[in-house]
Design an enzyme around this catalytic site. Structure first.
Site, PDB file in Angstrom:
ATOM      1  N   ARG A   9       0.873  -1.175   0.000  1.00 24.93           N
ATOM      2  CA  ARG A   9       0.000   0.000   0.000  1.00 24.93           C
ATOM      3  C   ARG A   9       0.911   1.227   0.000  1.00 24.93           C
ATOM      4  O   ARG A   9       2.091   1.141   0.332  1.00 24.93           O
ATOM      5  CB  ARG A   9      -0.884   0.007   1.258  1.00 24.93           C
ATOM      6  CG  ARG A   9      -1.946  -1.075   1.225  1.00 24.93           C
ATOM      7  CD  ARG A   9      -2.769  -1.047   2.506  1.00 24.93           C
ATOM      8  NE  ARG A   9      -3.532   0.193   2.654  1.00 24.93           N
ATOM      9  CZ  ARG A   9      -4.213   0.511   3.748  1.00 24.93           C
ATOM     10  NH1 ARG A   9      -4.218  -0.303   4.796  1.00 24.93           N
ATOM     11  NH2 ARG A   9      -4.890   1.645   3.810  1.00 24.93           N
ATOM     12  N   HIS A  10       0.356   2.378  -0.341  1.00 30.46           N
ATOM     13  CA  HIS A  10       1.132   3.618  -0.214  1.00 30.46           C
ATOM     14  C   HIS A  10       1.438   3.835   1.269  1.00 30.46           C
ATOM     15  O   HIS A  10       0.797   3.226   2.132  1.00 30.46           O
ATOM     16  CB  HIS A  10       0.296   4.788  -0.756  1.00 30.46           C
ATOM     17  CG  HIS A  10      -1.058   4.859  -0.108  1.00 30.46           C
ATOM     18  ND1 HIS A  10      -1.246   5.379   1.157  1.00 30.46           N
ATOM     19  CD2 HIS A  10      -2.270   4.415  -0.527  1.00 30.46           C
ATOM     20  CE1 HIS A  10      -2.528   5.262   1.476  1.00 30.46           C
ATOM     21  NE2 HIS A  10      -3.174   4.680   0.477  1.00 30.46           N
ATOM     22  N   ASN A  57      -5.359   9.328   5.846  1.00 29.01           N
ATOM     23  CA  ASN A  57      -5.379   8.177   6.757  1.00 29.01           C
ATOM     24  C   ASN A  57      -5.365   8.673   8.213  1.00 29.01           C
ATOM     25  O   ASN A  57      -6.083   8.151   9.071  1.00 29.01           O
ATOM     26  CB  ASN A  57      -4.156   7.273   6.563  1.00 29.01           C
ATOM     27  CG  ASN A  57      -4.170   6.504   5.245  1.00 29.01           C
ATOM     28  OD1 ASN A  57      -3.127   6.190   4.690  1.00 29.01           O
ATOM     29  ND2 ASN A  57      -5.356   6.198   4.743  1.00 29.01           N
ATOM     30  N   LYS A  63     -20.429  -6.147   1.083  1.00 30.71           N
ATOM     31  CA  LYS A  63     -19.368  -5.194   0.750  1.00 30.71           C
ATOM     32  C   LYS A  63     -18.859  -5.396  -0.676  1.00 30.71           C
ATOM     33  O   LYS A  63     -18.409  -4.451  -1.319  1.00 30.71           O
ATOM     34  CB  LYS A  63     -18.221  -5.368   1.759  1.00 30.71           C
ATOM     35  CG  LYS A  63     -17.282  -4.196   1.829  1.00 30.71           C
ATOM     36  CD  LYS A  63     -16.316  -4.357   2.995  1.00 30.71           C
ATOM     37  CE  LYS A  63     -15.274  -3.269   3.017  1.00 30.71           C
ATOM     38  NZ  LYS A  63     -14.261  -3.503   4.036  1.00 30.71           N
TER      39      LYS A  63
END
Ligand SMILES: Nc1ncnc2c1ncn2[C@@H]1O[C@H](COP(=O)(O)OP(=O)(O)OP(=O)(O)O)[C@@H](O)[C@H]1O
Length: 472
Positions: free
Chosen positions: A247-248, A254, A347
């Site tokens: 992930r970044h 965040n 979801k």
């Protein structure tokens, strides 16, 4: 509403009938087709004739495959019949869309009979032959997968070692014996083998892969689904490769608990970006690799110090949260309570107003997966939802579980696809970051690490872990 998918294009049931000598990668290709189609929501299943045969003869020596051995020929015919019966039952009772009959289908006569049975049951046959006469590849394949084949390895659950030893009259773990016996097995099959032929089989739909994908012959490819399968198998290769996923680094959004947006990295996220090259070097050595990033700022910042060629893909952008972009989960729950609940309930299918669902992301990721199959060593720096979808493809994670997988920040995931599975290693950077994981039924972020009941959340956590401290 679920998004458009290729599963809605063809309504016809399709059976891919594998053709080819032993150790030509038929089972591997069969499993990959099933995994690819299942990932695209197409109900697919493979029926391996060898597994049905093992119900009668679990540890055969080469002579078992001699067509002149009438007793074993009967068993082999019975195994094929059982596999075909189960395949047809599955089409009829489980809404099957693409079945794969994973046997050898050596002769034209046998293929004709399978063809007729399938046609009678309104199932469209597509023959897929893996033809290979490159001795080096064949020997590599035997060493790669046949040394651990259940045909030669003692199954602990049967725990009757003596019986198996006396049946085979050999040391079942002797590699030299396995190689010679398997080569002999191949020679028995070769006696009756009739490869697919453009003239003689011109009335059949077929794909013929020659020496992996050196040359490909296709014949009567008539439906969209067939053409997708052609395109997929054309892109497969067998060279060893590794895929790294990250992930970044932690972003300013965040930190604030906001989703979407195009924020830059937090100070801790920037630290991760600085450490990432070392982390990758530690895992990849001096292999050359290509970095794929999204078009969003946080992946560009995360990859800024990586000394490799970089490619930006729009398809790697984070799931589009539509009207909820830039909001916290708490704000979404207050403003759109019904949507909040609907998303928790399903979801995978839930599509944000004006945005995307996980299913939509999978569909836009298809070219990425196709390109990943063609490539060798790739590092992907992308976003939580996108990473879940890519991981689900390689690890065969069911759709209902994939959106709930935990993929923490500041962790490099190494995937090594092998013949029959993918090895996963999780390498932590040891740089603290917030948790962006949202459990079902709450708008609060953070994982309950004592809760081991959520199977899907733990899928990645349970992968082999490597703690990176930069001193090794
Ligand atoms: N198109 C291909 N041509 C040749 N080898 C391949 C191909 N695709 C995969 N392989 C290799 O084949 C091996 C896997 O063999 P696999 O067990 O799938 O063969 P098989 O044809 O199903 O054998 P059997 O008939 O004994 O079950 C792997 O080592 C893989 O790298």
């Amino acid at each position: 509403m679920p998004g458009y998918s290729i599963s809605q294009v063809d309504t016809m049931k399709l059976c891919v009938v594998m053709v080819g000598l032993p150790a030509r990668g038929k089972s591997l290709i069969a499993r990959k087709i099933v995994r690819y189609l299942s990932w695209l929501s197409i109900t697919a299943k493979s029926f391996n004739v060898g597994e049905y045969r093992r119900g009668y003869q679990s540890h055969p020596t080469a002579e078992f495959f001699d067509d002149e051995n009438l007793e074993s020929l009967k068993i082999r015919k019975q195994a094929l019949k059982l596999a075909l019966d189960d395949l047809i039952d599955w089409f009829n009772n489980s809404n099957g869309m693409v079945g794969v009959l994973d046997g050898t289908s050596m002769t034209r006569e046998k293929r004709e009979s399978i063809y007729n049975i399938l046609k009678t049951n309104q199932i469209q046959p597509l023959f897929l032959e893996s033809f290979c006469n490159d001795q080096e590849t064949i020997m590599h394949n035997i060493l790669d997968v046949k040394m651990t084949s259940p045909d030669y390895i003692n199954d602990e659950s049967k725990s009757d070692d003596n019986k198996i030893d006396s049946e085979m009259k050999i040391n079942i773990k002797d590699p030299e014996f396995i190689i010679n016996d398997f080569l002999k097995r191949i020679s028995y099959f070769e006696k009756s083998y009739e490869p697919l032929d453009q003239q003689k089989d011109s009335d059949k739909s077929f794909i013929k892969l020659i020496n992996v994908a050196q040359q490909i012959i296709i014949n009567r490819i008539e439906t969209y689904l067939q053409s997708r399968i052609v395109y997929f198998v054309m892109n497969l290769h067998i060279k060893p490769r590794t895929i790294w996923l990250s992930r970044h680094g932690e972003s300013m959004y965040n930190l604030e608990g906001k989703i979407g947006g195009d924020a830059g990295l937090s100070p801790r996220g920037l630290k991760y970006a600085e450490k990432l090259p070392e982390l990758v070097r530690q895992s990849a050595g001096y292999r050359d690799l290509t970095v794929w990033i999204s078009t969003l700022k946080r992946t560009a910042e995360t990859s800024q110090h990586l000394p490799y060629k970089k490619l930006q893909w729009k398809a790697l952008d984070e799931l589009d949260a539509g009207v909820c972009d830039g909001m916290t989960y708490e704000e979404i729950e207050n403003k759109f309570p019904e949507d909040f609940k609907a998303r928790d309930d399903n979801k995978y299918e839930y599509r944000y107003r004006g945005g995307e669902s996980y299913r939509d992301v999978v569909i836009r990721l298809e070219p990425i997966i196709m390109e990943l199959e063609r490539q060798e060593n790739i590092l992907i720096v992308t976003h939580q939802a996108v990473l879940r979808c890519i991981y689900a493809y390689f690890m065969n994670v069911p759709q209902e579980e994939s959106p709930w997988m935990s993929i923490p920040l500041h962790t490099l995931i190494k995937l090594e696809p092998k013949a029959y599975g993918t090895t996963v290693t999780r390498i932590k950077a040891n740089i603290p970051a917030v948790s962006t994981y949202k459990e079902k039924g709450t708008s609060q972020l953070g994982e309950d690490l004592t809760d081991t009941s959520n199977k899907s959340k733990n899928i990645i956590i349970s992968a082999k872990e490597e703690l990176f401290n930069g001193t090794r």
